[in-house]
Write a protein that holds these residues in place. Structure first.
Motif, PDB file in Angstrom:
ATOM      1  N   ILE A 187       0.779  -1.187   0.035  1.00 22.15           N
ATOM      2  CA  ILE A 187       0.210  -0.036  -0.045  1.00 22.15           C
ATOM      3  C   ILE A 187       0.784   1.131  -0.113  1.00 22.15           C
ATOM      4  O   ILE A 187       1.661   1.488   0.933  1.00 22.15           O
ATOM      5  CB  ILE A 187      -1.111  -0.173   1.266  1.00 22.15           C
ATOM      6  N   VAL A 188       0.818   2.067  -1.093  1.00 25.16           N
ATOM      7  CA  VAL A 188       1.611   3.502  -1.061  1.00 25.16           C
ATOM      8  C   VAL A 188       1.057   4.526  -0.956  1.00 25.16           C
ATOM      9  O   VAL A 188       1.458   5.454  -0.972  1.00 25.16           O
ATOM     10  CB  VAL A 188       2.334   3.292  -2.675  1.00 25.16           C
ATOM     11  N   PHE A 189      -0.284   4.469  -0.944  1.00 18.82           N
ATOM     12  CA  PHE A 189      -1.237   5.569  -0.776  1.00 18.82           C
ATOM     13  C   PHE A 189      -2.304   5.224  -0.023  1.00 18.82           C
ATOM     14  O   PHE A 189      -3.061   4.415  -0.417  1.00 18.82           O
ATOM     15  CB  PHE A 189      -1.438   6.455  -1.782  1.00 18.82           C
ATOM     16  N   PHE A 190      -3.021   5.720   1.208  1.00 19.43           N
ATOM     17  CA  PHE A 190      -4.100   5.605   1.570  1.00 19.43           C
ATOM     18  C   PHE A 190      -4.816   6.847   2.053  1.00 19.43           C
ATOM     19  O   PHE A 190      -3.988   7.919   2.766  1.00 19.43           O
ATOM     20  CB  PHE A 190      -4.399   4.599   2.437  1.00 19.43           C
ATOM     21  N   ASN A 191      -6.067   7.094   1.835  1.00 17.78           N
ATOM     22  CA  ASN A 191      -6.725   8.312   2.471  1.00 17.78           C
ATOM     23  C   ASN A 191      -8.102   8.218   2.418  1.00 17.78           C
ATOM     24  O   ASN A 191      -8.681   7.369   1.824  1.00 17.78           O
ATOM     25  CB  ASN A 191      -6.427   9.612   1.446  1.00 17.78           C
ATOM     26  N   ASN A 192      -8.859   9.191   3.466  1.00 15.17           N
ATOM     27  CA  ASN A 192     -10.172   8.986   3.286  1.00 15.17           C
ATOM     28  C   ASN A 192     -11.014  10.303   3.090  1.00 15.17           C
ATOM     29  O   ASN A 192     -11.941  10.723   3.497  1.00 15.17           O
ATOM     30  CB  ASN A 192     -10.846   8.650   4.885  1.00 15.17           C
ATOM     31  N   GLU A 193     -10.034  10.979   2.317  1.00 15.90           N
ATOM     32  CA  GLU A 193     -10.487  12.568   1.821  1.00 15.90           C
ATOM     33  C   GLU A 193     -10.349  12.702   0.528  1.00 15.90           C
ATOM     34  O   GLU A 193      -9.350  12.021  -0.121  1.00 15.90           O
ATOM     35  CB  GLU A 193      -9.768  13.747   2.578  1.00 15.90           C
ATOM     36  N   LEU A 194     -10.888  13.589  -0.120  1.00 16.39           N
ATOM     37  CA  LEU A 194     -10.691  13.588  -1.628  1.00 16.39           C
ATOM     38  C   LEU A 194      -9.406  14.449  -1.783  1.00 16.39           C
ATOM     39  O   LEU A 194      -9.574  15.943  -1.545  1.00 16.39           O
ATOM     40  CB  LEU A 194     -11.810  14.201  -2.368  1.00 16.39           C
ATOM     41  N   GLU A 195      -8.145  14.075  -2.140  1.00 20.18           N
ATOM     42  CA  GLU A 195      -7.174  14.717  -2.331  1.00 20.18           C
ATOM     43  C   GLU A 195      -6.475  14.197  -3.631  1.00 20.18           C
ATOM     44  O   GLU A 195      -5.847  13.426  -3.830  1.00 20.18           O
ATOM     45  CB  GLU A 195      -6.058  14.628  -1.296  1.00 20.18           C
ATOM     46  N   HIS A 196      -7.073  15.082  -5.021  1.00 22.82           N
ATOM     47  CA  HIS A 196      -6.969  14.614  -6.161  1.00 22.82           C
ATOM     48  C   HIS A 196      -5.356  14.707  -6.340  1.00 22.82           C
ATOM     49  O   HIS A 196      -4.787  13.799  -6.889  1.00 22.82           O
ATOM     50  CB  HIS A 196      -7.786  15.464  -7.068  1.00 22.82           C
ATOM     51  N   GLU A 197      -4.759  15.806  -5.955  1.00 25.91           N
ATOM     52  CA  GLU A 197      -3.238  15.945  -6.360  1.00 25.91           C
ATOM     53  C   GLU A 197      -2.342  15.015  -5.771  1.00 25.91           C
ATOM     54  O   GLU A 197      -1.397  14.749  -6.495  1.00 25.91           O
ATOM     55  CB  GLU A 197      -3.038  17.415  -5.961  1.00 25.91           C
ATOM     56  N   ALA A 198      -2.777  14.567  -4.426  1.00 27.48           N
ATOM     57  CA  ALA A 198      -1.886  13.689  -3.821  1.00 27.48           C
ATOM     58  C   ALA A 198      -2.194  12.545  -4.209  1.00 27.48           C
ATOM     59  O   ALA A 198      -1.157  11.632  -4.625  1.00 27.48           O
ATOM     60  CB  ALA A 198      -2.342  13.699  -2.209  1.00 27.48           C
ATOM     61  N   LEU A 199      -3.145  11.998  -4.584  1.00 28.32           N
ATOM     62  CA  LEU A 199      -3.426  10.659  -5.515  1.00 28.32           C
ATOM     63  C   LEU A 199      -2.839  10.716  -6.733  1.00 28.32           C
ATOM     64  O   LEU A 199      -2.148   9.605  -6.922  1.00 28.32           O
ATOM     65  CB  LEU A 199      -5.020  10.354  -5.393  1.00 28.32           C
ATOM     66  N   THR A 200      -2.900  11.592  -7.505  1.00 28.45           N
ATOM     67  CA  THR A 200      -2.387  11.833  -8.812  1.00 28.45           C
ATOM     68  C   THR A 200      -0.669  11.595  -8.792  1.00 28.45           C
ATOM     69  O   THR A 200      -0.131  10.879  -9.428  1.00 28.45           O
ATOM     70  CB  THR A 200      -2.734  13.079  -9.556  1.00 28.45           C
ATOM     71  N   THR A 201      -0.139  12.268  -7.741  1.00 25.53           N
ATOM     72  CA  THR A 201       1.170  12.225  -7.582  1.00 25.53           C
ATOM     73  C   THR A 201       1.693  10.804  -7.232  1.00 25.53           C
ATOM     74  O   THR A 201       2.712  10.360  -7.763  1.00 25.53           O
ATOM     75  CB  THR A 201       1.880  13.244  -6.603  1.00 25.53           C
ATOM     76  N   ALA A 202       0.981  10.096  -6.566  1.00 25.24           N
ATOM     77  CA  ALA A 202       1.181   8.768  -6.257  1.00 25.24           C
ATOM     78  C   ALA A 202       1.007   7.667  -7.183  1.00 25.24           C
ATOM     79  O   ALA A 202       1.920   7.195  -7.572  1.00 25.24           O
ATOM     80  CB  ALA A 202       0.314   8.286  -4.590  1.00 25.24           C
ATOM     81  N   ILE A 203       0.005   8.101  -8.084  1.00 30.04           N
ATOM     82  CA  ILE A 203       0.010   7.262  -9.310  1.00 30.04           C
ATOM     83  C   ILE A 203       0.829   7.241 -10.059  1.00 30.04           C
ATOM     84  O   ILE A 203       1.747   6.342 -10.763  1.00 30.04           O
ATOM     85  CB  ILE A 203      -1.453   7.542 -10.048  1.00 30.04           C
ATOM     86  N   GLU A 204       1.289   8.716 -10.597  1.00 35.77           N
ATOM     87  CA  GLU A 204       2.585   9.022 -11.425  1.00 35.77           C
ATOM     88  C   GLU A 204       3.824   8.249 -10.954  1.00 35.77           C
ATOM     89  O   GLU A 204       4.505   7.993 -11.789  1.00 35.77           O
ATOM     90  CB  GLU A 204       2.516  10.450 -11.599  1.00 35.77           C
ATOM     91  N   ALA A 205       3.969   8.342  -9.399  1.00 29.78           N
ATOM     92  CA  ALA A 205       5.316   7.685  -9.014  1.00 29.78           C
ATOM     93  C   ALA A 205       5.183   6.162  -9.503  1.00 29.78           C
ATOM     94  O   ALA A 205       6.215   5.500  -9.625  1.00 29.78           O
ATOM     95  CB  ALA A 205       5.400   7.952  -7.567  1.00 29.78           C
ATOM     96  N   GLU A 206       3.905   5.679  -9.274  1.00 30.11           N
ATOM     97  CA  GLU A 206       3.898   4.142  -9.457  1.00 30.11           C
ATOM     98  C   GLU A 206       4.251   3.983 -11.043  1.00 30.11           C
ATOM     99  O   GLU A 206       4.981   3.008 -11.566  1.00 30.11           O
ATOM    100  CB  GLU A 206       2.738   3.517  -9.006  1.00 30.11           C
ATOM    101  N   LEU A 207       3.599   4.695 -11.705  1.00 33.40           N
ATOM    102  CA  LEU A 207       3.671   4.635 -13.399  1.00 33.40           C
ATOM    103  C   LEU A 207       5.172   4.832 -13.503  1.00 33.40           C
ATOM    104  O   LEU A 207       5.739   4.136 -14.636  1.00 33.40           O
ATOM    105  CB  LEU A 207       2.817   5.687 -14.250  1.00 33.40           C
ATOM    106  N   ALA A 208       5.811   5.733 -12.889  1.00 34.19           N
ATOM    107  CA  ALA A 208       7.096   5.687 -13.397  1.00 34.19           C
ATOM    108  C   ALA A 208       8.064   4.697 -13.010  1.00 34.19           C
ATOM    109  O   ALA A 208       9.007   4.312 -13.954  1.00 34.19           O
ATOM    110  CB  ALA A 208       7.755   7.186 -12.596  1.00 34.19           C
ATOM    111  N   LYS A 209       7.592   3.870 -11.988  1.00 34.12           N
ATOM    112  CA  LYS A 209       8.580   2.797 -11.575  1.00 34.12           C
ATOM    113  C   LYS A 209       8.223   1.910 -12.602  1.00 34.12           C
ATOM    114  O   LYS A 209       9.112   0.830 -12.844  1.00 34.12           O
ATOM    115  CB  LYS A 209       7.900   2.063 -10.325  1.00 34.12           C
ATOM    116  N   MET A 210       7.227   1.785 -13.535  1.00 31.11           N
ATOM    117  CA  MET A 210       6.846   0.926 -14.434  1.00 31.11           C
ATOM    118  C   MET A 210       7.475   1.298 -15.725  1.00 31.11           C
ATOM    119  O   MET A 210       7.179   0.616 -16.836  1.00 31.11           O
ATOM    120  CB  MET A 210       5.379   0.648 -14.745  1.00 31.11           C
ATOM    121  N   GLY A 211       8.184   2.403 -15.764  1.00 24.10           N
ATOM    122  CA  GLY A 211       8.707   3.177 -17.283  1.00 24.10           C
ATOM    123  C   GLY A 211       7.648   3.492 -17.894  1.00 24.10           C
ATOM    124  O   GLY A 211       7.844   3.691 -19.177  1.00 24.10           O
ATOM    125  N   ARG A 212       6.717   3.977 -17.329  1.00 21.12           N
ATOM    126  CA  ARG A 212       5.395   4.719 -18.164  1.00 21.12           C
ATOM    127  C   ARG A 212       5.439   6.168 -17.759  1.00 21.12           C
ATOM    128  O   ARG A 212       5.739   6.721 -16.794  1.00 21.12           O
ATOM    129  CB  ARG A 212       4.133   3.979 -17.902  1.00 21.12           C
TER     130      ARG A 212
END
Length: 77
Positions: A52-77
Motif C-alpha cells: 500500500i503506497v497511498f491511502f486516504n479518506n478525503e478527496l485529495e486529487h493532487e496527492a493521489l495523482t502524484t502517487a499514481i504517477e510515481a508508481e507509473l514511473a517505476k513501471m517506465g511509463r
C-alpha cells in the motif's frame, strides 16, 4: 462471465477488474480501523511491489495523482 464483467463489457470499458470472491485479496490488505471515522469513500493505491503506497479518506486529487504517477514511473511509463 460475471455480472460485473458483463456490465463493464456492455459499457464498452476495457479496464481490468479484480474479482475476489473468496476474499483473499481483501484479507491481504485489510487494516483494522484504517481510518478512525471509517469514512467513505476511501482511496487506496497498491504499488507495483504489492504494498500500500497511498491511502486516504478525503478527496485529495493532487496527492493521489502524484502517487499514481510515481508508481507509473517505476513501471517506465
Amino acid at each position: 462471465q460475471s455480472t460485473l464483467e458483463a456490465f463493464r463489457d456492455a459499457l464498452g470499458l476495457t479496464v481490468p477488474l479484480l474479482l475476489d470472491p473468496g476474499g483473499a485479496t481483501r484479507r491481504q490488505y485489510e487494516m483494522v480501523n484504517a481510518f478512525p471515522t471509517a469514512a467513505y469513500p476511501q482511496q487506496w493505491l497498491i504499488g507495483v511491489d504489492g504494498t500500500i503506497v497511498f491511502f486516504n479518506n478525503e478527496l485529495e486529487h493532487e496527492a493521489l495523482t502524484t502517487a499514481i504517477e510515481a508508481e507509473l514511473a517505476k513501471m517506465g511509463r
